[in-house]
Write a protein that holds these residues in place. Structure first.
Motif, PDB file in Angstrom:
ATOM      1  N   ARG A 226       0.793  -1.228   0.000  1.00  0.00           N
ATOM      2  CA  ARG A 226       0.000   0.000   0.000  1.00  0.00           C
ATOM      3  C   ARG A 226       0.826   1.280   0.000  1.00  0.00           C
ATOM      4  NH1 ARG A 226      -0.126  -2.063   5.098  1.00  0.00           N
ATOM      5  NH2 ARG A 226       0.142  -0.652   6.870  1.00  0.00           N
ATOM      6  N   LYS A 227       1.985   1.242   0.613  1.00  0.00           N
ATOM      7  CA  LYS A 227       2.785   2.469   0.689  1.00  0.00           C
ATOM      8  C   LYS A 227       3.124   2.978  -0.712  1.00  0.00           C
ATOM      9  CE  LYS A 227       6.521   4.710   3.028  1.00  0.00           C
ATOM     10  NZ  LYS A 227       7.913   4.684   3.433  1.00  0.00           N
ATOM     11  N   ASP A 228       3.485   2.046  -1.576  1.00  0.00           N
ATOM     12  CA  ASP A 228       3.800   2.421  -2.962  1.00  0.00           C
ATOM     13  C   ASP A 228       2.574   3.009  -3.656  1.00  0.00           C
ATOM     14  OD1 ASP A 228       6.426   1.277  -2.758  1.00  0.00           O
ATOM     15  OD2 ASP A 228       5.487  -0.689  -2.933  1.00  0.00           O
ATOM     16  N   ALA A 229       1.412   2.454  -3.356  1.00  0.00           N
ATOM     17  CA  ALA A 229       0.183   2.935  -4.011  1.00  0.00           C
ATOM     18  C   ALA A 229      -0.120   4.382  -3.603  1.00  0.00           C
ATOM     19  CB  ALA A 229      -0.991   2.016  -3.669  1.00  0.00           C
ATOM     20  N   PHE A 230       0.118   4.704  -2.329  1.00  0.00           N
ATOM     21  CA  PHE A 230      -0.086   6.091  -1.897  1.00  0.00           C
ATOM     22  C   PHE A 230       0.876   7.037  -2.628  1.00  0.00           C
ATOM     23  CE2 PHE A 230      -2.260   4.226   1.822  1.00  0.00           C
ATOM     24  CZ  PHE A 230      -3.333   5.097   1.940  1.00  0.00           C
ATOM     25  N   LEU A 231       2.149   6.652  -2.676  1.00  0.00           N
ATOM     26  CA  LEU A 231       3.148   7.513  -3.330  1.00  0.00           C
ATOM     27  C   LEU A 231       2.846   7.681  -4.814  1.00  0.00           C
ATOM     28  CD1 LEU A 231       6.400   6.135  -1.628  1.00  0.00           C
ATOM     29  CD2 LEU A 231       5.336   8.391  -1.272  1.00  0.00           C
ATOM     30  N   ALA A 232       2.500   6.590  -5.472  1.00  0.00           N
ATOM     31  CA  ALA A 232       2.263   6.639  -6.917  1.00  0.00           C
ATOM     32  C   ALA A 232       1.018   7.471  -7.240  1.00  0.00           C
ATOM     33  CB  ALA A 232       2.117   5.222  -7.468  1.00  0.00           C
ATOM     34  N   CYS A 233      -0.018   7.313  -6.439  1.00  0.00           N
ATOM     35  CA  CYS A 233      -1.255   8.064  -6.701  1.00  0.00           C
ATOM     36  C   CYS A 233      -1.019   9.558  -6.487  1.00  0.00           C
ATOM     37  CB  CYS A 233      -2.377   7.551  -5.810  1.00  0.00           C
ATOM     38  SG  CYS A 233      -3.991   8.255  -6.202  1.00  0.00           S
ATOM     39  N   GLN A 234      -0.250   9.878  -5.452  1.00  0.00           N
ATOM     40  CA  GLN A 234       0.042  11.293  -5.201  1.00  0.00           C
ATOM     41  C   GLN A 234       0.910  11.882  -6.323  1.00  0.00           C
ATOM     42  OE1 GLN A 234       1.320  12.196  -1.219  1.00  0.00           O
ATOM     43  NE2 GLN A 234       0.839  14.345  -1.530  1.00  0.00           N
ATOM     44  N   TYR A 235       1.863  11.093  -6.790  1.00  0.00           N
ATOM     45  CA  TYR A 235       2.663  11.537  -7.942  1.00  0.00           C
ATOM     46  C   TYR A 235       1.743  11.843  -9.124  1.00  0.00           C
ATOM     47  CZ  TYR A 235       5.275  11.239 -12.249  1.00  0.00           C
ATOM     48  OH  TYR A 235       5.754  11.523 -13.501  1.00  0.00           O
ATOM     49  N   ALA A 236       0.785  10.964  -9.348  1.00  0.00           N
ATOM     50  CA  ALA A 236      -0.096  11.110 -10.512  1.00  0.00           C
ATOM     51  C   ALA A 236      -0.909  12.402 -10.458  1.00  0.00           C
ATOM     52  CB  ALA A 236      -1.030   9.902 -10.613  1.00  0.00           C
ATOM     53  N   ILE A 237      -1.535  12.683  -9.341  1.00  0.00           N
ATOM     54  CA  ILE A 237      -2.382  13.885  -9.297  1.00  0.00           C
ATOM     55  C   ILE A 237      -1.513  15.144  -9.287  1.00  0.00           C
ATOM     56  CG2 ILE A 237      -2.738  13.621  -6.775  1.00  0.00           C
ATOM     57  CD1 ILE A 237      -5.122  15.273  -9.350  1.00  0.00           C
ATOM     58  N   ASP A 238      -0.375  15.103  -8.575  1.00  0.00           N
ATOM     59  CA  ASP A 238       0.517  16.273  -8.581  1.00  0.00           C
ATOM     60  C   ASP A 238       0.999  16.583  -9.999  1.00  0.00           C
ATOM     61  OD1 ASP A 238       0.233  16.381  -5.858  1.00  0.00           O
ATOM     62  OD2 ASP A 238       2.251  15.697  -5.369  1.00  0.00           O
ATOM     63  N   THR A 239       1.367  15.552 -10.731  1.00  0.00           N
ATOM     64  CA  THR A 239       1.889  15.751 -12.083  1.00  0.00           C
ATOM     65  C   THR A 239       0.777  16.146 -13.043  1.00  0.00           C
ATOM     66  OG1 THR A 239       3.557  14.082 -11.583  1.00  0.00           O
ATOM     67  CG2 THR A 239       3.301  14.701 -13.895  1.00  0.00           C
ATOM     68  N   LEU A 240      -0.379  15.518 -12.897  1.00  0.00           N
ATOM     69  CA  LEU A 240      -1.518  15.869 -13.761  1.00  0.00           C
ATOM     70  C   LEU A 240      -1.805  17.363 -13.700  1.00  0.00           C
ATOM     71  CD1 LEU A 240      -4.815  13.926 -14.220  1.00  0.00           C
ATOM     72  CD2 LEU A 240      -4.921  16.341 -13.632  1.00  0.00           C
ATOM     73  N   LYS A 241      -1.765  17.907 -12.499  1.00  0.00           N
ATOM     74  CA  LYS A 241      -2.067  19.326 -12.342  1.00  0.00           C
ATOM     75  C   LYS A 241      -0.986  20.227 -12.932  1.00  0.00           C
ATOM     76  CE  LYS A 241      -5.185  18.906  -8.392  1.00  0.00           C
ATOM     77  NZ  LYS A 241      -6.252  19.908  -8.533  1.00  0.00           N
ATOM     78  N   GLU A 242       0.174  19.671 -13.207  1.00  0.00           N
ATOM     79  CA  GLU A 242       1.261  20.478 -13.790  1.00  0.00           C
ATOM     80  C   GLU A 242       1.375  20.341 -15.292  1.00  0.00           C
ATOM     81  OE1 GLU A 242       4.936  19.428 -11.940  1.00  0.00           O
ATOM     82  OE2 GLU A 242       4.365  20.279 -10.007  1.00  0.00           O
ATOM     83  N   THR A 243       1.059  19.157 -15.816  1.00  0.00           N
ATOM     84  CA  THR A 243       1.425  18.889 -17.206  1.00  0.00           C
ATOM     85  C   THR A 243       0.268  18.641 -18.166  1.00  0.00           C
ATOM     86  OG1 THR A 243       1.577  16.490 -16.846  1.00  0.00           O
ATOM     87  CG2 THR A 243       3.563  17.807 -16.399  1.00  0.00           C
ATOM     88  N   VAL A 244      -0.888  18.223 -17.669  1.00  0.00           N
ATOM     89  CA  VAL A 244      -1.952  17.808 -18.594  1.00  0.00           C
ATOM     90  C   VAL A 244      -2.751  19.026 -19.074  1.00  0.00           C
ATOM     91  CG1 VAL A 244      -4.016  16.381 -18.856  1.00  0.00           C
ATOM     92  CG2 VAL A 244      -2.079  15.542 -17.515  1.00  0.00           C
ATOM     93  N   PRO A 245      -2.805  19.227 -20.399  1.00  0.00           N
ATOM     94  CA  PRO A 245      -3.490  20.412 -20.936  1.00  0.00           C
ATOM     95  C   PRO A 245      -5.014  20.344 -20.792  1.00  0.00           C
ATOM     96  CG  PRO A 245      -2.612  19.094 -22.728  1.00  0.00           C
ATOM     97  CD  PRO A 245      -2.130  18.450 -21.459  1.00  0.00           C
ATOM     98  N   ILE A 246      -5.426  20.616 -19.569  1.00  0.00           N
ATOM     99  CA  ILE A 246      -6.842  20.733 -19.242  1.00  0.00           C
ATOM    100  C   ILE A 246      -6.986  22.040 -18.478  1.00  0.00           C
ATOM    101  CG2 ILE A 246      -8.735  19.764 -17.867  1.00  0.00           C
ATOM    102  CD1 ILE A 246      -7.622  16.989 -18.431  1.00  0.00           C
ATOM    103  N   TRP A 247      -8.051  22.778 -18.796  1.00  0.00           N
ATOM    104  CA  TRP A 247      -8.252  24.090 -18.166  1.00  0.00           C
ATOM    105  C   TRP A 247      -9.590  24.117 -17.463  1.00  0.00           C
ATOM    106  CZ3 TRP A 247      -6.342  23.068 -22.970  1.00  0.00           C
ATOM    107  CH2 TRP A 247      -4.983  23.366 -23.148  1.00  0.00           C
ATOM    108  N   LYS A 248      -9.605  24.882 -16.395  1.00  0.00           N
ATOM    109  CA  LYS A 248     -10.783  24.895 -15.527  1.00  0.00           C
ATOM    110  C   LYS A 248     -11.244  26.323 -15.327  1.00  0.00           C
ATOM    111  CE  LYS A 248      -9.732  23.464 -11.302  1.00  0.00           C
ATOM    112  NZ  LYS A 248      -9.456  22.388 -10.325  1.00  0.00           N
ATOM    113  N   LYS A 249     -12.503  26.580 -15.631  1.00  0.00           N
ATOM    114  CA  LYS A 249     -13.075  27.901 -15.415  1.00  0.00           C
ATOM    115  C   LYS A 249     -14.078  27.812 -14.274  1.00  0.00           C
ATOM    116  CE  LYS A 249     -15.729  29.934 -18.604  1.00  0.00           C
ATOM    117  NZ  LYS A 249     -16.029  30.662 -19.868  1.00  0.00           N
TER     118      LYS A 249
END
Lengths: 140, 80, 140, 80
Positions: free
Chosen positions: A103-126
């Protein structure tokens, strides 16, 4: 890749579907992040959110995140589902699920995913308020 | 040369259109395109960042644009 | 307390229910841990799992975890749902969902919850193999 | 005095029953009860841990048990 599920959807997200995708016989732990629409941002009341995506690149960048996780974490499967279009308060904007033997790896990996998504994925929010609207994060 | 600009999010609102054509000198780089956009539309200067993508990839400042290429304007993203 | 939902159930768990409980207007991030039954433990094939609980104390200890989270993390709601009885491979043994205004806190709080649950909550797990059975963690 | 023992998980299998009554000296503590259980059922000595609960709370070694109290045997837990 059969261990990755990337979806960019116009209709409501269902976290159970992401979790079902990542469930597998070798993983005992699934960690999911669910991002929902908050009613208040900095004290202002939000009426709704509008998500816009540059689709092909958004899917490509989400896939990069998932591939990075499978390559760098002891993860078995990754699902990243993102919503586009108009969302009401409480609506689900994103679901990320990661399964790992431990489970520890799953927490780290999921947090990496959302942190990175918010930095790199071209999606915009109004954010649309009663008295105006704002593109989130656009200005410093 | 002519290049095609495609804009999303606040960039589309600044340009007041999704797509437009821009004239720029031969051998222009990502940095040159950004500079020209910021000169023509000063609102771009106020954004927290302004990335450009070509071929569905983010491109560095020194990446050279070619004739008729599609350049995607990517203002600060805010997924999730 | 209306911000805590503790369940110890004989029937199948549904992570969407835990997430729905913790969803609220003030929270933008929900992190969930879903523990499922792995097919293999140390190379041996598991046929099924059997969970036994000392019910009143298990519920009390799960509630302590949730109360600790609300007191020590900027969390809004916590759901801890645990299964008892017989589970097949892939079955959901536990679902923990935590909602927070900011996602980093939700990851930390959810990890605290599952780590502590595995240490303090009086629930026991028997792995049944083709050629025997074992109470998990019973022996050093 | 007589106390009631209730066992779960592997502890129930070691005792071969869910509940039993045990005779122990007046003023016995959690440590005394554990020692007696380990003496009567050596399999308890092989467990990774052996906690006792009274009144739905884990109790430390020096907690004193009283007549007719229910003592719950809690072998290593494994929820989740």
């Amino acid at each position: 890749m059969k261990n990755i599920e990337i979806l960019l959807l116009e209709n409501d997200l269902d976290s159970a579907k992401a979790e079902a995708f990542v469930t597998n016989d070798e993983s005992g732990g699934i960690v999911s992040f669910v991002g929902t629409v908050r009613k208040f941002t900095k004290g202002k009341e939000v009426i709704r959110l509008e998500f816009e995506a540059y689709r092909p690149m958004a899917i490509k960048e989400m896939r990069k995140i998932a591939e990075h996780i499978l390559a760098h974490y002891p993860a078995r499967r990754v699902a990243i589902h993102h919503r586009v279009g108009v969302l009401p308060i409480g609506g689900i904007a994103v679901v990320i699920s990661v399964s790992c033997p431990h489970r520890k790896d799953a927490f780290l990996a999921c947090q990496y995913a959302i942190d990175t998504l918010k930095e790199t994925v071209p999606i915009w929010k109004k954010e649309v308020f009663t008295d105006g609207e704002i593109w989130v994060a656009a200005h410093p | 040369m002519t290049i095609k600009i495609i804009a999303f999010g606040i960039a589309k609102e600044i340009l007041n259109q999704r797509e437009m054509e821009v004239e720029i000198h031969e051998g222009a780089t990502v940095a040159d395109v950004r500079k020209q956009l910021e000169a023509d539309y000063p609102a771009f200067q106020k954004l927290a960042s302004l990335s450009l993508a070509v071929g569905e990839e983010y491109r560095e400042d020194d990446f050279t644009i070619t004739e008729n290429q599609e350049v995607i304007i990517i203002p600060p993203v805010a997924g999730g």
